[in-house]
Design a protein around this motif. Sequence first.
Motif, PDB file in Angstrom:
ATOM      1  N   VAL A  38      19.377   5.506  -3.204  1.00 46.86           N
ATOM      2  CA  VAL A  38      20.610   5.410  -2.423  1.00 46.86           C
ATOM      3  C   VAL A  38      20.604   4.133  -1.593  1.00 46.86           C
ATOM      4  O   VAL A  38      19.622   3.838  -0.901  1.00 46.86           O
ATOM      5  CB  VAL A  38      20.769   6.631  -1.483  1.00 46.86           C
ATOM      6  N   ASP A  39      21.697   3.385  -1.638  1.00 47.44           N
ATOM      7  CA  ASP A  39      21.858   2.206  -0.791  1.00 47.44           C
ATOM      8  C   ASP A  39      23.350   1.911  -0.681  1.00 47.44           C
ATOM      9  O   ASP A  39      24.125   2.252  -1.583  1.00 47.44           O
ATOM     10  CB  ASP A  39      21.118   0.995  -1.377  1.00 47.44           C
ATOM     11  N   ALA A  40      23.741   1.296   0.421  1.00 48.11           N
ATOM     12  CA  ALA A  40      25.155   0.961   0.626  1.00 48.11           C
ATOM     13  C   ALA A  40      25.535  -0.366  -0.020  1.00 48.11           C
ATOM     14  O   ALA A  40      26.706  -0.720  -0.062  1.00 48.11           O
ATOM     15  CB  ALA A  40      25.475   0.917   2.114  1.00 48.11           C
ATOM     16  N   SER A  41      24.552  -1.104  -0.538  1.00 50.62           N
ATOM     17  CA  SER A  41      24.804  -2.428  -1.104  1.00 50.62           C
ATOM     18  C   SER A  41      24.857  -2.382  -2.632  1.00 50.62           C
ATOM     19  O   SER A  41      23.882  -2.008  -3.286  1.00 50.62           O
ATOM     20  CB  SER A  41      23.708  -3.402  -0.659  1.00 50.62           C
ATOM     21  N   SER A  42      25.989  -2.800  -3.192  1.00 50.14           N
ATOM     22  CA  SER A  42      26.107  -2.894  -4.652  1.00 50.14           C
ATOM     23  C   SER A  42      25.134  -3.923  -5.211  1.00 50.14           C
ATOM     24  O   SER A  42      24.559  -3.735  -6.290  1.00 50.14           O
ATOM     25  CB  SER A  42      27.538  -3.273  -5.042  1.00 50.14           C
ATOM     26  N   THR A  43      24.941  -5.010  -4.466  1.00 50.28           N
ATOM     27  CA  THR A  43      24.025  -6.066  -4.917  1.00 50.28           C
ATOM     28  C   THR A  43      22.621  -5.518  -5.119  1.00 50.28           C
ATOM     29  O   THR A  43      21.980  -5.764  -6.148  1.00 50.28           O
ATOM     30  CB  THR A  43      23.993  -7.209  -3.895  1.00 50.28           C
ATOM     31  N   TYR A  44      22.123  -4.765  -4.123  1.00 49.37           N
ATOM     32  CA  TYR A  44      20.760  -4.254  -4.221  1.00 49.37           C
ATOM     33  C   TYR A  44      20.648  -3.149  -5.271  1.00 49.37           C
ATOM     34  O   TYR A  44      19.627  -3.040  -5.960  1.00 49.37           O
ATOM     35  CB  TYR A  44      20.293  -3.756  -2.854  1.00 49.37           C
ATOM     36  N   LEU A  45      21.686  -2.330  -5.411  1.00 51.39           N
ATOM     37  CA  LEU A  45      21.645  -1.295  -6.451  1.00 51.39           C
ATOM     38  C   LEU A  45      21.607  -1.927  -7.842  1.00 51.39           C
ATOM     39  O   LEU A  45      20.872  -1.468  -8.723  1.00 51.39           O
ATOM     40  CB  LEU A  45      22.851  -0.366  -6.310  1.00 51.39           C
ATOM     41  N   ASP A  46      22.406  -2.987  -8.040  1.00 49.03           N
ATOM     42  CA  ASP A  46      22.367  -3.692  -9.329  1.00 49.03           C
ATOM     43  C   ASP A  46      20.977  -4.286  -9.578  1.00 49.03           C
ATOM     44  O   ASP A  46      20.456  -4.239 -10.692  1.00 49.03           O
ATOM     45  CB  ASP A  46      23.414  -4.810  -9.354  1.00 49.03           C
ATOM     46  N   TRP A  47      20.413  -4.848  -8.534  1.00 48.57           N
ATOM     47  CA  TRP A  47      19.065  -5.425  -8.616  1.00 48.57           C
ATOM     48  C   TRP A  47      18.061  -4.336  -8.975  1.00 48.57           C
ATOM     49  O   TRP A  47      17.182  -4.531  -9.827  1.00 48.57           O
ATOM     50  CB  TRP A  47      18.732  -6.049  -7.264  1.00 48.57           C
ATOM     51  N   ALA A  48      18.179  -3.172  -8.330  1.00 49.88           N
ATOM     52  CA  ALA A  48      17.273  -2.052  -8.603  1.00 49.88           C
ATOM     53  C   ALA A  48      17.390  -1.601 -10.059  1.00 49.88           C
ATOM     54  O   ALA A  48      16.379  -1.326 -10.726  1.00 49.88           O
ATOM     55  CB  ALA A  48      17.580  -0.895  -7.660  1.00 49.88           C
TER      56      ALA A  48
ATOM     57  N   TYR B 137      16.982  -0.492  -1.285  1.00 51.51           N
ATOM     58  CA  TYR B 137      16.843  -1.947  -1.447  1.00 51.51           C
ATOM     59  C   TYR B 137      16.823  -2.278  -2.944  1.00 51.51           C
ATOM     60  O   TYR B 137      17.748  -1.905  -3.663  1.00 51.51           O
ATOM     61  CB  TYR B 137      15.604  -2.419  -0.694  1.00 51.51           C
ATOM     62  N   THR B 138      15.807  -2.922  -3.466  1.00 48.25           N
ATOM     63  CA  THR B 138      15.786  -3.316  -4.878  1.00 48.25           C
ATOM     64  C   THR B 138      15.042  -2.318  -5.760  1.00 48.25           C
ATOM     65  O   THR B 138      14.724  -2.622  -6.906  1.00 48.25           O
ATOM     66  CB  THR B 138      15.154  -4.711  -5.041  1.00 48.25           C
ATOM     67  N   GLY B 139      14.772  -1.141  -5.217  1.00 41.49           N
ATOM     68  CA  GLY B 139      14.221  -0.052  -6.031  1.00 41.49           C
ATOM     69  C   GLY B 139      12.749  -0.153  -6.352  1.00 41.49           C
ATOM     70  O   GLY B 139      12.271   0.523  -7.273  1.00 41.49           O
ATOM     71  N   THR B 140      11.983  -0.925  -5.597  1.00 42.23           N
ATOM     72  CA  THR B 140      10.554  -1.065  -5.919  1.00 42.23           C
ATOM     73  C   THR B 140       9.797   0.246  -5.725  1.00 42.23           C
ATOM     74  O   THR B 140       8.869   0.543  -6.491  1.00 42.23           O
ATOM     75  CB  THR B 140       9.918  -2.169  -5.059  1.00 42.23           C
ATOM     76  N   ALA B 141      10.183   1.039  -4.710  1.00 44.87           N
ATOM     77  CA  ALA B 141       9.534   2.344  -4.526  1.00 44.87           C
ATOM     78  C   ALA B 141       9.893   3.279  -5.663  1.00 44.87           C
ATOM     79  O   ALA B 141       9.054   4.070  -6.133  1.00 44.87           O
ATOM     80  CB  ALA B 141       9.944   2.948  -3.179  1.00 44.87           C
ATOM     81  N   THR B 142      11.138   3.193  -6.138  1.00 41.07           N
ATOM     82  CA  THR B 142      11.569   4.018  -7.271  1.00 41.07           C
ATOM     83  C   THR B 142      10.757   3.679  -8.517  1.00 41.07           C
ATOM     84  O   THR B 142      10.340   4.574  -9.270  1.00 41.07           O
ATOM     85  CB  THR B 142      13.067   3.810  -7.536  1.00 41.07           C
ATOM     86  N   LEU B 143      10.526   2.393  -8.746  1.00 39.86           N
ATOM     87  CA  LEU B 143       9.709   1.981  -9.884  1.00 39.86           C
ATOM     88  C   LEU B 143       8.330   2.631  -9.840  1.00 39.86           C
ATOM     89  O   LEU B 143       7.828   3.136 -10.859  1.00 39.86           O
ATOM     90  CB  LEU B 143       9.540   0.460  -9.884  1.00 39.86           C
TER      91      LEU B 143
ATOM     92  N   PRO C  95       0.814  -1.232   0.000  1.00 35.96           N
ATOM     93  CA  PRO C  95       0.000   0.000   0.000  1.00 35.96           C
ATOM     94  C   PRO C  95       0.841   1.273   0.000  1.00 35.96           C
ATOM     95  O   PRO C  95       0.427   2.283  -0.580  1.00 35.96           O
ATOM     96  CB  PRO C  95      -0.823  -0.131   1.293  1.00 35.96           C
ATOM     97  N   ILE C  96       2.009   1.222   0.629  1.00 38.36           N
ATOM     98  CA  ILE C  96       2.882   2.403   0.634  1.00 38.36           C
ATOM     99  C   ILE C  96       3.386   2.671  -0.777  1.00 38.36           C
ATOM    100  O   ILE C  96       3.414   3.819  -1.240  1.00 38.36           O
ATOM    101  CB  ILE C  96       4.062   2.205   1.606  1.00 38.36           C
ATOM    102  N   ARG C  97       3.795   1.614  -1.471  1.00 38.94           N
ATOM    103  CA  ARG C  97       4.261   1.799  -2.845  1.00 38.94           C
ATOM    104  C   ARG C  97       3.140   2.334  -3.734  1.00 38.94           C
ATOM    105  O   ARG C  97       3.371   3.169  -4.618  1.00 38.94           O
ATOM    106  CB  ARG C  97       4.805   0.476  -3.392  1.00 38.94           C
ATOM    107  N   SER C  98       1.942   1.842  -3.517  1.00 37.11           N
ATOM    108  CA  SER C  98       0.802   2.334  -4.287  1.00 37.11           C
ATOM    109  C   SER C  98       0.574   3.822  -4.025  1.00 37.11           C
ATOM    110  O   SER C  98       0.293   4.593  -4.948  1.00 37.11           O
ATOM    111  CB  SER C  98      -0.449   1.525  -3.931  1.00 37.11           C
ATOM    112  N   TYR C  99       0.719   4.212  -2.764  1.00 37.43           N
ATOM    113  CA  TYR C  99       0.551   5.630  -2.409  1.00 37.43           C
ATOM    114  C   TYR C  99       1.633   6.472  -3.077  1.00 37.43           C
ATOM    115  O   TYR C  99       1.345   7.563  -3.606  1.00 37.43           O
ATOM    116  CB  TYR C  99       0.622   5.791  -0.892  1.00 37.43           C
ATOM    117  N   ILE C 100       2.881   5.973  -3.079  1.00 39.16           N
ATOM    118  CA  ILE C 100       3.974   6.707  -3.728  1.00 39.16           C
ATOM    119  C   ILE C 100       3.652   6.925  -5.202  1.00 39.16           C
ATOM    120  O   ILE C 100       3.853   8.017  -5.746  1.00 39.16           O
ATOM    121  CB  ILE C 100       5.296   5.938  -3.557  1.00 39.16           C
TER     122      ILE C 100
END
Length: 739
Positions: free
Chosen positions: A592-602, A573-579, A553-558
Amino acid sequence: MIYFASCAANQSDLVAIEAENAGATELRQTKAGVEFVGDLKTGYEFCMNSRISSRLLQAIYYDEDVRSADELYESTKEIPWEEFLTPEKTLKVTKTVQSCSYLNSTHYAALKVKDGIVDRIKEKFGDMRPDVDVDNPDITVHIHIHQTKAVWYLDFSGESLQKRGYRGDQTEALLKEHLAAALLSRSEWKKSVQDGVPGVLLDPFCGSGTIAIEAALMASSTAPGLIRKNDFAFKRLPSYDEELWNAVIAEAEEKRSIALSERDIRIYASDISPVAIRISREAAKNAGVSDLIEFSIKDFSSYTMEERPAERGFIVTDPPYGVRMKTEDMDKLYTKIGDTLASAFQGWKATVLCSESELLSNISMKPERVNTLYNGPIACQAAHYTIFTEEEKEALKQKSLEKKKERLSQSLSKGAEMAYNRLMKNLASIKPKMEAQGVTCYRIYDADMPEYSAAIDVYEGKWINLAEYAPPATIDPDDAARRLHELILATERATGIDIEDIHVKQRKEQKGKNQYGRLASSNHFNIVHENGLNILVNFTDYLDTGIFLDHRPIRSYIQSVSDGKRFLNLFCYTGTATLNAIKGGAVSTVSVDASSTYLDWAMQNLKVNGYPSTIDNYFYKSDVMDFLYGTYDKFDLIFCDPPTFSNSKGRDNFDVQRDHRKLIKAAAMHLSPGGLLIFSNNYRKFKLDEEVFEDYSVKDITEDTIGDDFLSDPKCHKCYLIRNKVKVRMPIKKIIRRK
């Protein structure tokens, strides 16, 4: 003698086998290689036959208590270097230094060792000393320091063992020889070689021909030392035994002769580039295996069932990837690879090497296993596939159906029956609501019964993510395992989703390095749908799948409030809010995230939705607080969903209850006039600091952001809308005093 064979990461098990084959004993594997014991012949045979190690060192002295650079010098000087060196010989010192408090520079370690050696020789030979030659020394000494322990080695092999000597011209994409050998050793093809009947091998992206050449050397039992152009370093050591070395050469030549006479070796290599084929042919000629490999200029996607070299065989290949071709072409290429494998190579096995694991998701098959190998500094995934024939597929399908039928025909235990009834009740209540809302990923169970403590989520009606909450230590492990099995059986029966697609994990308190650690390395992604978007999820490699269902619901609101906004996603994280922000019409996004893995995923999430990672959509690898204090940009909409706790290496500890006020203040500084901060977190005991209410305009919208599938757990998260308070200036009236 004690030897150390160095190698790339994740390959020490293969090198250990090579050492055993050379007669080694007392083997000890490390991340950097293998230590073992052997005589002079063991060292010679290892240098002759090793395909995967990069260097062989011979230990000559060690000191377990070196605590200063001066002590390192003195210990070095005590070694009888005159047994290995004379003033007429040249010297080189190499080094590895780990966790050493008394050395600020690894170069300084090499310098002190060199000084100790030279001063020892000067004392023994009347002030005469050997010269240093970094390019072609007579003797190379290697010093390895770990904390207070120092080990002095002689370089036994010399020039890197990976340099076979057949290289001439090279294509731009160069696969190193020892990596090609490791890749082949991890493949199913290697088993056929060990059985003495090498299977048909094809490399359809052969490049410089390294895989095909290394395969030909393996299949023909040609030891790499037989084709090496430069001498081994051990020939310049006082211990060199020419007669023994000649015997090792003769033995290797005999093995090669026998293999060539007894084995039917069929190796094929193709590439779309005529230049690559020319280079490959020349290299194969230099290696003496050109008559074992058939080269051809061919586009892999043009292969058909009729044109494949054999009815059954093996593909081992290193297709182009990110550093070698344009990003927009990569997905298409790997999709074609999957399609061609499935259509033209049924009955074969394939091993595909790729440095970008996300690309492998374009191959329309699930790998049976995945190995991580390193091509220099580049971490690569070797994915192994079995390409079934239609008959094999049907047989597997029928076998699976029979197993399922047998499983479903059995009566559930009393406990499993109870769990099944609860799941059916939940599904009857939740599923119609989710379908009415167009939701395809939702929760159907969350520790509703204390005996079966787990969260169960359905994805697309195809997959289940079952996360068991770790049982307390007082629970008998056998009882816990039984209850989990009962819950799995109940879930399959209630949802109709095959047990093979029920992915089970265990949730427990995660801290430090374990917070974001991998559970596996399948690199297999599936696509799920939400709010008109495609989202990549992974059910096997991480504790979380890549999408937090309670935040739906938060993503839907965004998405609903993003039109025309500049959007900032903190702890993305994996950028779902950005999407959702992009889908909602945001003019720009920053994640912004400190994890290269999650940024690549995003970034991959953006790609599968056709959104470019361009000037309008930025990704920053950074600690969030460092980012907020290091930039002055303003945003109309900010989403901040921090972890409950984090103590990741290189960053200050973060505790959401203790530090949220500081975080909110830093984020609010970046709000444009009228801007909105959405602050959310999953700490079940979270309480917003009273000073936040005093400093900002705050609205608690938690209740509105709990989906129908999470109503049984209203504490799953907290969510607030936060704005800077508007300061109104009152006009000051000028008072005119009358006289």
